[in-house]
Design a protein around this motif. Structure first.
Motif, PDB file in Angstrom:
ATOM      1  N   GLY A 160      15.644  -1.020  -4.674  1.00 29.35           N
ATOM      2  CA  GLY A 160      14.330  -0.742  -5.240  1.00 29.35           C
ATOM      3  C   GLY A 160      13.980  -1.696  -6.364  1.00 29.35           C
ATOM      4  N   GLN A 161      14.935  -1.963  -7.259  1.00 27.61           N
ATOM      5  CA  GLN A 161      14.704  -2.928  -8.338  1.00 27.61           C
ATOM      6  C   GLN A 161      14.419  -4.315  -7.784  1.00 27.61           C
ATOM      7  OE1 GLN A 161      18.502  -1.968 -10.471  1.00 27.61           O
ATOM      8  NE2 GLN A 161      17.200  -1.942 -12.289  1.00 27.61           N
ATOM      9  N   LEU A 162      15.182  -4.674  -6.766  1.00 25.35           N
ATOM     10  CA  LEU A 162      15.008  -5.988  -6.157  1.00 25.35           C
ATOM     11  C   LEU A 162      13.614  -6.133  -5.549  1.00 25.35           C
ATOM     12  CD1 LEU A 162      16.627  -8.619  -5.259  1.00 25.35           C
ATOM     13  CD2 LEU A 162      16.903  -7.443  -3.074  1.00 25.35           C
ATOM     14  N   TRP A 163      13.179  -5.121  -4.780  1.00 25.03           N
ATOM     15  CA  TRP A 163      11.888  -5.209  -4.108  1.00 25.03           C
ATOM     16  C   TRP A 163      10.729  -5.190  -5.102  1.00 25.03           C
ATOM     17  CZ3 TRP A 163      10.635  -7.286   0.068  1.00 25.03           C
ATOM     18  CH2 TRP A 163      11.439  -7.210   1.207  1.00 25.03           C
ATOM     19  N   HIS A 164      10.876  -4.464  -6.202  1.00 26.78           N
ATOM     20  CA  HIS A 164       9.831  -4.464  -7.219  1.00 26.78           C
ATOM     21  C   HIS A 164       9.539  -5.880  -7.679  1.00 26.78           C
ATOM     22  CE1 HIS A 164       8.330  -0.681  -9.308  1.00 26.78           C
ATOM     23  NE2 HIS A 164       8.750  -0.277  -8.129  1.00 26.78           N
ATOM     24  N   ALA A 165      10.611  -6.588  -8.053  1.00 27.06           N
ATOM     25  CA  ALA A 165      10.450  -7.935  -8.596  1.00 27.06           C
ATOM     26  C   ALA A 165      10.014  -8.921  -7.516  1.00 27.06           C
ATOM     27  CB  ALA A 165      11.756  -8.394  -9.243  1.00 27.06           C
ATOM     28  N   VAL A 166      10.670  -8.879  -6.356  1.00 29.32           N
ATOM     29  CA  VAL A 166      10.357  -9.820  -5.283  1.00 29.32           C
ATOM     30  C   VAL A 166       8.933  -9.611  -4.772  1.00 29.32           C
ATOM     31  CG1 VAL A 166      10.886 -10.411  -2.880  1.00 29.32           C
ATOM     32  CG2 VAL A 166      12.731 -10.197  -4.543  1.00 29.32           C
ATOM     33  N   ALA A 176       0.825  -1.212   0.000  1.00 33.60           N
ATOM     34  CA  ALA A 176       0.000   0.000   0.000  1.00 33.60           C
ATOM     35  C   ALA A 176       0.854   1.255   0.000  1.00 33.60           C
ATOM     36  CB  ALA A 176      -0.930  -0.008   1.209  1.00 33.60           C
ATOM     37  N   GLU A 177       2.032   1.164   0.613  1.00 33.01           N
ATOM     38  CA  GLU A 177       2.936   2.303   0.678  1.00 33.01           C
ATOM     39  C   GLU A 177       3.822   2.437  -0.555  1.00 33.01           C
ATOM     40  OE1 GLU A 177       3.333   4.767   3.153  1.00 33.01           O
ATOM     41  OE2 GLU A 177       1.343   3.995   3.594  1.00 33.01           O
ATOM     42  N   GLY A 178       3.633   1.558  -1.546  1.00 33.90           N
ATOM     43  CA  GLY A 178       4.358   1.706  -2.803  1.00 33.90           C
ATOM     44  C   GLY A 178       5.551   0.792  -2.976  1.00 33.90           C
ATOM     45  N   LEU A 179       5.584  -0.337  -2.252  1.00 40.88           N
ATOM     46  CA  LEU A 179       6.715  -1.261  -2.379  1.00 40.88           C
ATOM     47  C   LEU A 179       6.884  -1.740  -3.821  1.00 40.88           C
ATOM     48  CD1 LEU A 179       8.873  -3.094  -0.932  1.00 40.88           C
ATOM     49  CD2 LEU A 179       7.095  -4.850  -0.882  1.00 40.88           C
ATOM     50  N   ILE A 180       5.768  -2.054  -4.466  1.00 49.73           N
ATOM     51  CA  ILE A 180       5.813  -2.536  -5.841  1.00 49.73           C
ATOM     52  C   ILE A 180       5.723  -1.375  -6.828  1.00 49.73           C
ATOM     53  CG2 ILE A 180       4.658  -3.989  -7.546  1.00 49.73           C
ATOM     54  CD1 ILE A 180       3.788  -5.807  -5.265  1.00 49.73           C
ATOM     55  N   GLY A 181       4.853  -0.434  -6.533  1.00 45.74           N
ATOM     56  CA  GLY A 181       4.745   0.748  -7.394  1.00 45.74           C
ATOM     57  C   GLY A 181       4.113   0.431  -8.736  1.00 45.74           C
ATOM     58  N   PRO A 182       4.115   1.405  -9.655  1.00 48.10           N
ATOM     59  CA  PRO A 182       3.582   1.157 -11.002  1.00 48.10           C
ATOM     60  C   PRO A 182       4.365   0.033 -11.678  1.00 48.10           C
ATOM     61  CG  PRO A 182       3.942   3.503 -10.631  1.00 48.10           C
ATOM     62  CD  PRO A 182       4.588   2.785  -9.486  1.00 48.10           C
ATOM     63  N   SER A 199       5.577  -2.404 -14.823  1.00 44.07           N
ATOM     64  CA  SER A 199       5.811  -2.425 -16.269  1.00 44.07           C
ATOM     65  C   SER A 199       5.448  -3.797 -16.813  1.00 44.07           C
ATOM     66  CB  SER A 199       7.284  -2.119 -16.565  1.00 44.07           C
ATOM     67  OG  SER A 199       8.108  -3.144 -16.069  1.00 44.07           O
ATOM     68  N   VAL A 200       5.272  -3.870 -18.124  1.00 44.51           N
ATOM     69  CA  VAL A 200       4.967  -5.149 -18.761  1.00 44.51           C
ATOM     70  C   VAL A 200       6.095  -6.141 -18.533  1.00 44.51           C
ATOM     71  CG1 VAL A 200       4.547  -6.285 -20.971  1.00 44.51           C
ATOM     72  CG2 VAL A 200       3.498  -4.066 -20.504  1.00 44.51           C
ATOM     73  N   SER A 201       7.338  -5.665 -18.586  1.00 42.95           N
ATOM     74  CA  SER A 201       8.483  -6.556 -18.405  1.00 42.95           C
ATOM     75  C   SER A 201       8.498  -7.162 -17.006  1.00 42.95           C
ATOM     76  CB  SER A 201       9.796  -5.811 -18.674  1.00 42.95           C
ATOM     77  OG  SER A 201       9.953  -4.726 -17.773  1.00 42.95           O
ATOM     78  N   GLU A 202       8.110  -6.404 -15.986  1.00 36.31           N
ATOM     79  CA  GLU A 202       8.086  -6.935 -14.624  1.00 36.31           C
ATOM     80  C   GLU A 202       7.004  -7.999 -14.469  1.00 36.31           C
ATOM     81  OE1 GLU A 202       9.700  -3.130 -12.016  1.00 36.31           O
ATOM     82  OE2 GLU A 202       7.609  -3.197 -12.656  1.00 36.31           O
ATOM     83  N   ILE A 203       5.861  -7.774 -15.093  1.00 40.17           N
ATOM     84  CA  ILE A 203       4.787  -8.773 -15.038  1.00 40.17           C
ATOM     85  C   ILE A 203       5.204 -10.042 -15.771  1.00 40.17           C
ATOM     86  CG2 ILE A 203       2.410  -9.256 -15.724  1.00 40.17           C
ATOM     87  CD1 ILE A 203       1.832  -6.265 -15.360  1.00 40.17           C
ATOM     88  N   VAL A 204       5.843  -9.882 -16.920  1.00 42.44           N
ATOM     89  CA  VAL A 204       6.324 -11.041 -17.673  1.00 42.44           C
ATOM     90  C   VAL A 204       7.357 -11.819 -16.856  1.00 42.44           C
ATOM     91  CG1 VAL A 204       7.660 -11.766 -19.696  1.00 42.44           C
ATOM     92  CG2 VAL A 204       5.837 -10.057 -19.935  1.00 42.44           C
ATOM     93  N   PHE A 205       8.286 -11.085 -16.246  1.00 39.86           N
ATOM     94  CA  PHE A 205       9.316 -11.754 -15.441  1.00 39.86           C
ATOM     95  C   PHE A 205       8.690 -12.545 -14.302  1.00 39.86           C
ATOM     96  CE2 PHE A 205      11.742 -11.688 -11.490  1.00 39.86           C
ATOM     97  CZ  PHE A 205      12.842 -12.451 -11.866  1.00 39.86           C
ATOM     98  N   ALA A 206       7.781 -11.945 -13.551  1.00 38.26           N
ATOM     99  CA  ALA A 206       7.169 -12.627 -12.405  1.00 38.26           C
ATOM    100  C   ALA A 206       6.418 -13.876 -12.858  1.00 38.26           C
ATOM    101  CB  ALA A 206       6.226 -11.677 -11.673  1.00 38.26           C
ATOM    102  N   THR A 207       5.724 -13.781 -13.983  1.00 39.13           N
ATOM    103  CA  THR A 207       4.988 -14.933 -14.509  1.00 39.13           C
ATOM    104  C   THR A 207       5.939 -16.056 -14.907  1.00 39.13           C
ATOM    105  OG1 THR A 207       3.262 -13.443 -15.330  1.00 39.13           O
ATOM    106  CG2 THR A 207       3.308 -15.679 -16.223  1.00 39.13           C
ATOM    107  N   VAL A 208       7.012 -15.697 -15.604  1.00 38.71           N
ATOM    108  CA  VAL A 208       7.992 -16.701 -16.023  1.00 38.71           C
ATOM    109  C   VAL A 208       8.639 -17.360 -14.807  1.00 38.71           C
ATOM    110  CG1 VAL A 208      10.245 -16.998 -17.140  1.00 38.71           C
ATOM    111  CG2 VAL A 208       8.457 -15.668 -18.275  1.00 38.71           C
ATOM    112  N   ALA A 209       8.987 -16.558 -13.799  1.00 41.49           N
ATOM    113  CA  ALA A 209       9.644 -17.105 -12.608  1.00 41.49           C
ATOM    114  C   ALA A 209       8.749 -18.094 -11.877  1.00 41.49           C
ATOM    115  CB  ALA A 209      10.036 -15.964 -11.665  1.00 41.49           C
ATOM    116  N   LEU A 210       7.445 -17.825 -11.832  1.00 41.90           N
ATOM    117  CA  LEU A 210       6.528 -18.674 -11.076  1.00 41.90           C
ATOM    118  C   LEU A 210       6.080 -19.907 -11.850  1.00 41.90           C
ATOM    119  CD1 LEU A 210       4.129 -16.221  -9.192  1.00 41.90           C
ATOM    120  CD2 LEU A 210       5.757 -17.814  -8.188  1.00 41.90           C
ATOM    121  N   VAL A 211       5.645 -19.735 -13.089  1.00 42.05           N
ATOM    122  CA  VAL A 211       4.942 -20.826 -13.786  1.00 42.05           C
ATOM    123  C   VAL A 211       5.724 -21.427 -14.945  1.00 42.05           C
ATOM    124  CG1 VAL A 211       2.698 -19.896 -13.122  1.00 42.05           C
ATOM    125  CG2 VAL A 211       3.679 -19.240 -15.308  1.00 42.05           C
ATOM    126  N   VAL A 212       6.939 -20.953 -15.180  1.00 41.35           N
ATOM    127  CA  VAL A 212       7.748 -21.542 -16.247  1.00 41.35           C
ATOM    128  C   VAL A 212       9.056 -22.114 -15.683  1.00 41.35           C
ATOM    129  CG1 VAL A 212       8.965 -21.145 -18.417  1.00 41.35           C
ATOM    130  CG2 VAL A 212       6.778 -20.009 -18.003  1.00 41.35           C
TER     131      VAL A 212
END
Length: 412
Positions: free
Chosen positions: A372-378, A301-307, A309-322
């Motif tokens: 910041g980059q690390l927390w976005h993805a994690v 809620a305080e902005g850990l993930i923030g806005p 990007s498409v690349s971040e969503i793609v990365f998270a999906t690949v990391a989890l289900v691929v």
């Protein structure tokens, strides 16, 4: 008493009661307690007058994460009824060996390609996201001690989750050393100290303390045995003692705790008492898990993930289900386990509190931008994991249990 202080007590009381009551209610709905805890934290910190996630609360979250992992790893070790053996635990070694290493490598490659991260930070991200979670994965793990064999999927996921939180740590330190300004010989030092010494010392501490406590308990006159106390907090005390001794010896604390718990379970003669102390551990684990996920919801809620990007969503999906499913299927090459077992074991790569703990640990040692980059993805991966597996775990495991328990004649 200040209003914020009063609200804190009210909120804590409500959280404790909800932790007890919600699991009963949620049995009728496609929801999990972690999902509800996260949602509550997000709304509470967004709307409440207390709704600022402060640095002090982040420090509290880190301590809670370390504590709940000790409790969860101890609980995982106590659940395992299967006697230790290299052949009997073949699924575990496949997950912890090729499965985990391929997961780290696959996520690191995806981080370089998709997120354009430098290799050291990409390897760090792969290491942090490699361990499955012993807390959030409770619905796909073994039941209480003495429940017996409940399928290879549950055994593999329980034993893996109990060990891989500790086994991820050497690779986290490798990444941090690489990302810094390493001195000559740093890789040799890492291999001998961070990897070999810390793991071997952890096994030794776990065996000595776990075996020593059980041997002492067996040799004491019956009226003076620990098991006669009827106090369920003995396992918590053992877990914290082993973790502290291991860290003092510069060993891997989480591995030591799991080894001690598995040793106690293998040597125990009092199954009822083992069930009692395991139940106590599970209750503590569940309460702290709820508190941590509420704080995680507040940090989002305080902005850990923030806005995103498409690349971040793609990365998270690949990391989890691929990456994880493919790595596990490769790791199980040549195994006699049927495909549904291998597929389900690979699918349930639940990321949660262990990942958050290592991210917190690493972020303190990185620059502000890198952290910041690390927390976005994690943060995104953990958030997706909470909801993906919270919705899918019960129906998938129910189907697997049905197939496992089906009489051979009915399958013809």
């Amino acid at each position: 008493m200040e209003q914020a202080h009063i609200l804190g007590f009210l909120a804590l009381g409500a959280i404790v009661l909800a932790t007890v009551w919600l699991p009963v209610v949620l049995q009728r709905f496609p929801l999990s307690l972690p999902m509800v805890a996260f949602a509550f934290g997000y709304v509470f910190f967004s709307l409440s007058p207390m709704g600022r996630f402060t640095a002090e609360e982040r420090n509290v979250a880190e301590i809670l994460l370390e504590f709940v992992l000790v409790v969860a790893v101890m609980g995982a070790g106590l659940k395992i009824d299967r006697p230790f053996g290299f052949r009997a635990w073949a699924s575990t070694w496949r997950l912890l060996g090729p499965g985990m290493l391929l997961t780290i490598a696959g996520i690191a490659i995806a981080a370089v390609v998709v997120l354009d991260l430098p290799p050291p930070l990409a390897l760090l991200l792969g290491s942090i996201l490699s361990p499955t979670d012993p807390v959030l994965a409770s619905s796909v793990q073994l039941g209480p001690p003495g429940a017996g064999e409940e399928g290879e999927v549950r055994f593999a996921l329980t034993s893996e989750a109990g060990l891989n939180d500790g086994l991820a740590f050497p690779f986290v330190t490798l990444s941090l050393l690489w990302a810094g300004a390493p001195e000559p010989g740093w890789l040799t030092h890492w291999f001998l100290v961070e990897l070999i010494w810390k793991l071997l010392a952890a096994v030794a501490v776990g065996l000595v303390v776990g075996g020593g406590i059980m041997a002492l308990n067996h040799r004491l006159p019956a009226p003076f045995r620990i098991s006669r106390s009827k106090n369920a907090y003995a396992a918590l005390g053992v877990g914290l003692l082993v973790y502290g001794l291991a860290e003092w010896a510069h060993a891997n604390g989480f591995v030591a705790v799991f080894v001690a718990a598995a040793t106690i379970r293998n040597m125990t003669r009092n199954l009822d008492y083992t069930r009692t102390i395991h139940g106590s551990e599970e209750q503590i684990e569940q309460l702290v898990m709820v508190l941590v996920l509420i704080l995680f919801g507040g940090s989002v809620a305080e902005g850990l993930i923030g806005p995103l990007s498409v690349s971040e969503i793609v990365f998270a999906t690949v990391a989890l289900v691929v990456v994880r499913p493919v790595a596990v299927l490769i790791g199980f090459a040549g195994s006699r386990e049927p495909f549904p077992v291998r597929a389900a074991t690979g699918f349930f790569g639940i990321r949660g509190l262990g990942t958050l703990y290592y991210a917190t640990y690493a972020a303190e040692r990185l620059s502000h931008d890198a952290a910041g980059q690390l927390w976005h993805a994690v943060g995104l991966v953990v958030l997706m994991s909470v909801f993906l597996y919270g919705l899918s775990a019960t129906p998938i495991m129910h189907r697997l249990d049905t197939l496992r328990l089906r009489p051979p004649s009915s399958a013809e």
